[in-house]
Design a protein around this motif. Structure first.
Motif, PDB file in Angstrom:
ATOM      1  N   HIS A  69       0.792  -1.230   0.000  1.00 45.88           N
ATOM      2  CA  HIS A  69       0.000   0.000   0.000  1.00 45.88           C
ATOM      3  C   HIS A  69       0.828   1.286   0.000  1.00 45.88           C
ATOM      4  O   HIS A  69       0.261   2.373   0.098  1.00 45.88           O
ATOM      5  N   LEU A  70       2.132   1.197  -0.093  1.00 44.88           N
ATOM      6  CA  LEU A  70       2.959   2.400   0.019  1.00 44.88           C
ATOM      7  C   LEU A  70       2.662   3.410  -1.088  1.00 44.88           C
ATOM      8  O   LEU A  70       2.438   4.592  -0.807  1.00 44.88           O
ATOM      9  N   GLU A  71       2.641   2.980  -2.321  1.00 45.05           N
ATOM     10  CA  GLU A  71       2.393   3.911  -3.431  1.00 45.05           C
ATOM     11  C   GLU A  71       1.004   4.537  -3.321  1.00 45.05           C
ATOM     12  O   GLU A  71       0.843   5.739  -3.538  1.00 45.05           O
ATOM     13  N   GLN A  72       0.009   3.730  -2.961  1.00 43.39           N
ATOM     14  CA  GLN A  72      -1.348   4.253  -2.778  1.00 43.39           C
ATOM     15  C   GLN A  72      -1.364   5.302  -1.670  1.00 43.39           C
ATOM     16  O   GLN A  72      -2.025   6.330  -1.791  1.00 43.39           O
ATOM     17  N   ALA A  73      -0.653   5.029  -0.595  1.00 44.26           N
ATOM     18  CA  ALA A  73      -0.620   5.962   0.536  1.00 44.26           C
ATOM     19  C   ALA A  73       0.044   7.276   0.131  1.00 44.26           C
ATOM     20  O   ALA A  73      -0.451   8.360   0.475  1.00 44.26           O
ATOM     21  N   LEU A  74       1.137   7.189  -0.611  1.00 39.50           N
ATOM     22  CA  LEU A  74       1.815   8.406  -1.064  1.00 39.50           C
ATOM     23  C   LEU A  74       0.929   9.213  -2.009  1.00 39.50           C
ATOM     24  O   LEU A  74       0.856  10.442  -1.909  1.00 39.50           O
ATOM     25  N   ASP A  75       0.242   8.521  -2.914  1.00 39.10           N
ATOM     26  CA  ASP A  75      -0.674   9.202  -3.838  1.00 39.10           C
ATOM     27  C   ASP A  75      -1.821   9.858  -3.076  1.00 39.10           C
ATOM     28  O   ASP A  75      -2.200  10.999  -3.371  1.00 39.10           O
ATOM     29  N   LEU A  76      -2.374   9.147  -2.113  1.00 34.80           N
ATOM     30  CA  LEU A  76      -3.486   9.687  -1.330  1.00 34.80           C
ATOM     31  C   LEU A  76      -3.061  10.931  -0.559  1.00 34.80           C
ATOM     32  O   LEU A  76      -3.783  11.942  -0.552  1.00 34.80           O
ATOM     33  N   GLU A  77      -1.896  10.885   0.059  1.00 31.02           N
ATOM     34  CA  GLU A  77      -1.437  12.055   0.800  1.00 31.02           C
ATOM     35  C   GLU A  77      -1.198  13.236  -0.140  1.00 31.02           C
ATOM     36  O   GLU A  77      -1.563  14.366   0.163  1.00 31.02           O
ATOM     37  N   ARG A  78      -0.597  12.967  -1.283  1.00 31.36           N
ATOM     38  CA  ARG A  78      -0.344  14.038  -2.255  1.00 31.36           C
ATOM     39  C   ARG A  78      -1.652  14.650  -2.766  1.00 31.36           C
ATOM     40  O   ARG A  78      -1.793  15.861  -2.858  1.00 31.36           O
ATOM     41  N   ASP A  79      -2.636  13.791  -3.066  1.00 33.01           N
ATOM     42  CA  ASP A  79      -3.877  14.263  -3.673  1.00 33.01           C
ATOM     43  C   ASP A  79      -4.882  14.831  -2.676  1.00 33.01           C
ATOM     44  O   ASP A  79      -5.591  15.796  -2.984  1.00 33.01           O
ATOM     45  N   LYS A  80      -4.957  14.229  -1.480  1.00 28.89           N
ATOM     46  CA  LYS A  80      -6.015  14.623  -0.543  1.00 28.89           C
ATOM     47  C   LYS A  80      -5.505  15.109   0.810  1.00 28.89           C
ATOM     48  O   LYS A  80      -6.288  15.509   1.657  1.00 28.89           O
ATOM     49  N   GLY A  81      -4.189  15.019   1.048  1.00 33.51           N
ATOM     50  CA  GLY A  81      -3.617  15.546   2.273  1.00 33.51           C
ATOM     51  C   GLY A  81      -3.425  14.516   3.380  1.00 33.51           C
ATOM     52  O   GLY A  81      -3.923  13.389   3.301  1.00 33.51           O
ATOM     53  N   THR A  82      -2.716  14.947   4.398  1.00 30.40           N
ATOM     54  CA  THR A  82      -2.378  14.066   5.517  1.00 30.40           C
ATOM     55  C   THR A  82      -3.595  13.584   6.294  1.00 30.40           C
ATOM     56  O   THR A  82      -3.643  12.416   6.694  1.00 30.40           O
ATOM     57  N   PRO A  83      -4.622  14.427   6.547  1.00 33.69           N
ATOM     58  CA  PRO A  83      -5.800  13.912   7.265  1.00 33.69           C
ATOM     59  C   PRO A  83      -6.466  12.734   6.544  1.00 33.69           C
ATOM     60  O   PRO A  83      -6.875  11.763   7.183  1.00 33.69           O
ATOM     61  N   ALA A  84      -6.552  12.795   5.212  1.00 33.03           N
ATOM     62  CA  ALA A  84      -7.148  11.693   4.450  1.00 33.03           C
ATOM     63  C   ALA A  84      -6.277  10.438   4.555  1.00 33.03           C
ATOM     64  O   ALA A  84      -6.795   9.322   4.700  1.00 33.03           O
ATOM     65  N   LEU A  85      -4.961  10.628   4.496  1.00 31.72           N
ATOM     66  CA  LEU A  85      -4.044   9.499   4.648  1.00 31.72           C
ATOM     67  C   LEU A  85      -4.195   8.881   6.031  1.00 31.72           C
ATOM     68  O   LEU A  85      -4.286   7.657   6.166  1.00 31.72           O
ATOM     69  N   ALA A  86      -4.227   9.716   7.048  1.00 28.24           N
ATOM     70  CA  ALA A  86      -4.354   9.218   8.420  1.00 28.24           C
ATOM     71  C   ALA A  86      -5.617   8.381   8.586  1.00 28.24           C
ATOM     72  O   ALA A  86      -5.586   7.310   9.200  1.00 28.24           O
ATOM     73  N   LYS A  87      -6.701   8.840   8.033  1.00 24.28           N
ATOM     74  CA  LYS A  87      -7.965   8.112   8.139  1.00 24.28           C
ATOM     75  C   LYS A  87      -7.882   6.771   7.409  1.00 24.28           C
ATOM     76  O   LYS A  87      -8.344   5.754   7.909  1.00 24.28           O
ATOM     77  N   ALA A  88      -7.242   6.764   6.235  1.00 20.53           N
ATOM     78  CA  ALA A  88      -7.169   5.555   5.420  1.00 20.53           C
ATOM     79  C   ALA A  88      -6.274   4.470   6.019  1.00 20.53           C
ATOM     80  O   ALA A  88      -6.560   3.286   5.870  1.00 20.53           O
ATOM     81  N   VAL A  89      -5.201   4.863   6.682  1.00 17.51           N
ATOM     82  CA  VAL A  89      -4.240   3.862   7.175  1.00 17.51           C
ATOM     83  C   VAL A  89      -4.305   3.652   8.678  1.00 17.51           C
ATOM     84  O   VAL A  89      -3.519   2.881   9.228  1.00 17.51           O
ATOM     85  N   ARG A  90      -5.234   4.287   9.333  1.00 13.59           N
ATOM     86  CA  ARG A  90      -5.325   4.212  10.801  1.00 13.59           C
ATOM     87  C   ARG A  90      -5.399   2.773  11.311  1.00 13.59           C
ATOM     88  O   ARG A  90      -4.783   2.434  12.320  1.00 13.59           O
TER      89      ARG A  90
END
Length: 193
Positions: free
Chosen positions: A83-104
């Protein structure tokens, strides 16, 4: 705190960590042998850069250190799960709060504590050094990780390298974020004598 003062504190760490009483005592109230080395957040690269030297200096004193970099372990978990690439893309596109919610669910304090326990079984050690908590924010907070390690790490001293301040009960990450939860650990090398 000046760079020279921080350097002097860092240079004292090997001697402090080699003290015989650190390995025998849990304190007057039978506290867990957890310690915090707080430092100015702007000096994070200095402290992180000192960790290999600290490990070597401890080895010179006959002590083996196990280093657990929380941020690097989070990256490793994401990489291992694919999931690393997906996580990096998500953070770039939607920001750290969205990443935090997705990988919590994957990157929480309990999972990291379990990973630390698993990894430390692979390497003999006399002391645990935890670094990378600044990079792990906002996914994992220091007090959460320590709380999850409280009952599992009783055999060796644990040192949290913390970018902020710690007064013996409360953390202040990056000298800006007050932690509403309190944690009791010993302050390690607070000031230069």
């Amino acid at each position: 705190m000046s760079v020279a003062e921080l350097g002097a504190r860092l240079e004292r760490l090997p001697d402090v960590l080699a003290r015989h009483d650190l390995y025998e005592s849990k304190g007057i109230g039978n506290e867990v042998n957890f310690h915090v080395f707080a430092y100015p957040p702007e000096a994070a690269s200095v402290v992180e850069g000192y960790v290999p030297r600290l490990v070597q200096r401890l080895a010179d004193k006959g002590l083996q250190a196990f280093v657990f970099d929380v941020f690097q372990e989070m990256i490793a978990i994401l990489r291992e799960s694919g999931h690393l690439e997906q996580a990096l893309d998500l953070e770039r596109d939607k920001g750290t709060p969205a990443l935090a919610k997705a990988v919590r669910k994957m990157l929480h304090a309990q999972a990291l504590a379990a990973r630390l326990q698993e990894r430390r079984r692979e390497q003999p050690h006399d002391v645990i050094l935890i670094s990378g908590v600044g990079g792990a924010y906002p996914l994992v907070r220091a007090h959460q990780l320590l709380n999850n390690l409280h009952s599992d790490v009783e055999d060796v001293p644990l040192v949290l390298l913390y970018p902020g301040s710690y007064d013996g009960t409360a953390f202040r990450l990056f000298e800006r974020l007050d932690d509403e939860n309190h944690y009791r650990a010993f302050v390690l090398v607070e000031q230069v004598d």
